[in-house]
Design a protein around this motif. Structure first.
Motif, PDB file in Angstrom:
ATOM      1  N   LEU A 172      12.278  10.764   4.696  1.00 61.26           N
ATOM      2  CA  LEU A 172      11.979   9.674   5.619  1.00 61.26           C
ATOM      3  C   LEU A 172      12.940   8.503   5.478  1.00 61.26           C
ATOM      4  CD1 LEU A 172       8.103   9.736   5.246  1.00 61.26           C
ATOM      5  CD2 LEU A 172       9.471  10.627   7.134  1.00 61.26           C
ATOM      6  N   LEU A 173      13.347   8.237   4.244  1.00 60.76           N
ATOM      7  CA  LEU A 173      14.247   7.120   3.973  1.00 60.76           C
ATOM      8  C   LEU A 173      15.210   7.554   2.882  1.00 60.76           C
ATOM      9  CD1 LEU A 173      11.498   4.350   3.729  1.00 60.76           C
ATOM     10  CD2 LEU A 173      13.092   4.646   5.632  1.00 60.76           C
ATOM     11  N   GLY A 188       4.318  10.218  -1.530  1.00 55.10           N
ATOM     12  CA  GLY A 188       5.671  10.752  -1.526  1.00 55.10           C
ATOM     13  C   GLY A 188       6.380  10.490  -2.834  1.00 55.10           C
ATOM     14  N   LEU A 189       7.653  10.873  -2.852  1.00 55.79           N
ATOM     15  CA  LEU A 189       8.479  10.766  -4.050  1.00 55.79           C
ATOM     16  C   LEU A 189       9.798  10.095  -3.713  1.00 55.79           C
ATOM     17  CD1 LEU A 189       8.230  14.489  -5.243  1.00 55.79           C
ATOM     18  CD2 LEU A 189       6.861  12.564  -6.086  1.00 55.79           C
ATOM     19  N   LEU A 193      12.219   1.678  -3.013  1.00 58.67           N
ATOM     20  CA  LEU A 193      10.785   1.449  -3.141  1.00 58.67           C
ATOM     21  C   LEU A 193      10.337   0.319  -2.209  1.00 58.67           C
ATOM     22  CD1 LEU A 193       8.069   2.047  -4.507  1.00 58.67           C
ATOM     23  CD2 LEU A 193       8.770   0.499  -6.361  1.00 58.67           C
ATOM     24  N   ALA A 194      11.116  -0.739  -2.111  1.00 64.66           N
ATOM     25  CA  ALA A 194      10.783  -1.847  -1.205  1.00 64.66           C
ATOM     26  C   ALA A 194      10.787  -1.364   0.249  1.00 64.66           C
ATOM     27  CB  ALA A 194      11.757  -3.003  -1.390  1.00 64.66           C
ATOM     28  N   GLU A 195      11.748  -0.504   0.601  1.00 65.28           N
ATOM     29  CA  GLU A 195      11.795   0.047   1.961  1.00 65.28           C
ATOM     30  C   GLU A 195      10.599   0.961   2.217  1.00 65.28           C
ATOM     31  OE1 GLU A 195      15.512   1.696   3.382  1.00 65.28           O
ATOM     32  OE2 GLU A 195      16.581   0.597   1.802  1.00 65.28           O
ATOM     33  N   VAL A 196      10.233   1.752   1.216  1.00 61.01           N
ATOM     34  CA  VAL A 196       9.084   2.651   1.347  1.00 61.01           C
ATOM     35  C   VAL A 196       7.816   1.839   1.573  1.00 61.01           C
ATOM     36  CG1 VAL A 196       7.624   4.311   0.104  1.00 61.01           C
ATOM     37  CG2 VAL A 196      10.111   4.553   0.049  1.00 61.01           C
ATOM     38  N   GLN A 197       7.649   0.766   0.802  1.00 57.83           N
ATOM     39  CA  GLN A 197       6.467  -0.069   0.984  1.00 57.83           C
ATOM     40  C   GLN A 197       6.428  -0.637   2.404  1.00 57.83           C
ATOM     41  OE1 GLN A 197       6.197  -3.798  -1.100  1.00 57.83           O
ATOM     42  NE2 GLN A 197       4.027  -4.023  -0.577  1.00 57.83           N
ATOM     43  N   TYR A 254       7.787   0.561   5.072  1.00 54.22           N
ATOM     44  CA  TYR A 254       7.526   1.672   5.992  1.00 54.22           C
ATOM     45  C   TYR A 254       6.044   2.046   5.992  1.00 54.22           C
ATOM     46  CZ  TYR A 254       7.278   6.486   7.623  1.00 54.22           C
ATOM     47  OH  TYR A 254       6.915   7.631   8.270  1.00 54.22           O
ATOM     48  N   LEU A 255       5.457   2.230   4.806  1.00 54.74           N
ATOM     49  CA  LEU A 255       4.048   2.613   4.714  1.00 54.74           C
ATOM     50  C   LEU A 255       3.126   1.497   5.208  1.00 54.74           C
ATOM     51  CD1 LEU A 255       4.123   4.542   1.329  1.00 54.74           C
ATOM     52  CD2 LEU A 255       3.872   5.524   3.631  1.00 54.74           C
ATOM     53  N   ASP A 256       3.468   0.252   4.868  1.00 55.74           N
ATOM     54  CA  ASP A 256       2.667  -0.878   5.361  1.00 55.74           C
ATOM     55  C   ASP A 256       2.643  -0.891   6.889  1.00 55.74           C
ATOM     56  OD1 ASP A 256       2.068  -1.745   2.795  1.00 55.74           O
ATOM     57  OD2 ASP A 256       3.453  -3.453   2.836  1.00 55.74           O
TER      58      ASP A 256
END
Length: 158
Positions: A43-44, A65-66, A91-95, A97-99
């Motif tokens: 995804l990213l 995810g991982l 990790l900041a981008e994942v947060q 995205y999920l938020d």
């Protein structure tokens, strides 16, 4: 809700066997074989790592995810400073995205290290698990589980 989990030491042998199998056949390691990511969705990503979600490994943890470094290395302790920084940046981008997409109320984020620590694939990967207030396990973090296991073991030994 009581969740029965048998913690009798036998899980370690399974983790050790899985670890040894991946070391013996690194070409089959799902985290070092780029083709395996096709089963999940990248995804990213950034220059040094990727974020993937793969329902085959989610085991009832939706949208988990991982973050996996592109360079094969066994544990978080083997990351270069640049890889650690890239993991943190992703990790900041994942947060974000999920938020924006699934709006969790919290997160559990962590690394398992070596079979004794629960790691069964010898390639470092950071678990990112979104959590919701409506989950039966809301409020229980990794330490809650480990402390409960210690208390149960102490009670059993009495």
């Amino acid at each position: 809700m009581d969740v029965p989990v048998t913690l009798d030491g036998t899980l370690l042998a399974t983790r050790q066997q899985e670890w040894a199998a991946h070391l013996a056949a690194p070409h089959q390691n799902p985290l070092t074989t780029r083709a395996e990511f096709a089963g999940g969705e990248v995804l990213l990503d950034n220059e040094l790592c990727v974020y993937t979600q793969d329902a085959r490994y989610a085991e009832g943890l939706p949208f988990s995810g991982l973050i996996v470094p592109r360079r094969p290395c066994e544990t978080v302790f083997d990351l270069t400073p640049e890889e650690a920084a890239a993991t943190h940046a992703l990790l900041a981008e994942v947060q974000a995205y999920l938020d924006a997409t699934v709006q969790p109320d919290g997160y559990t984020v962590g690394w398992n290290v070596f079979p004794v620590g629960g790691q069964h694939i010898p390639h470092v990967h950071l678990h990112v698990i979104p959590r919701w207030a409506t989950d039966a396990s809301a409020g229980a973090g990794v330490r809650s589980f480990l402390k409960a296991a210690v208390r149960a073991d102490q009670t059993r030994r009495r």
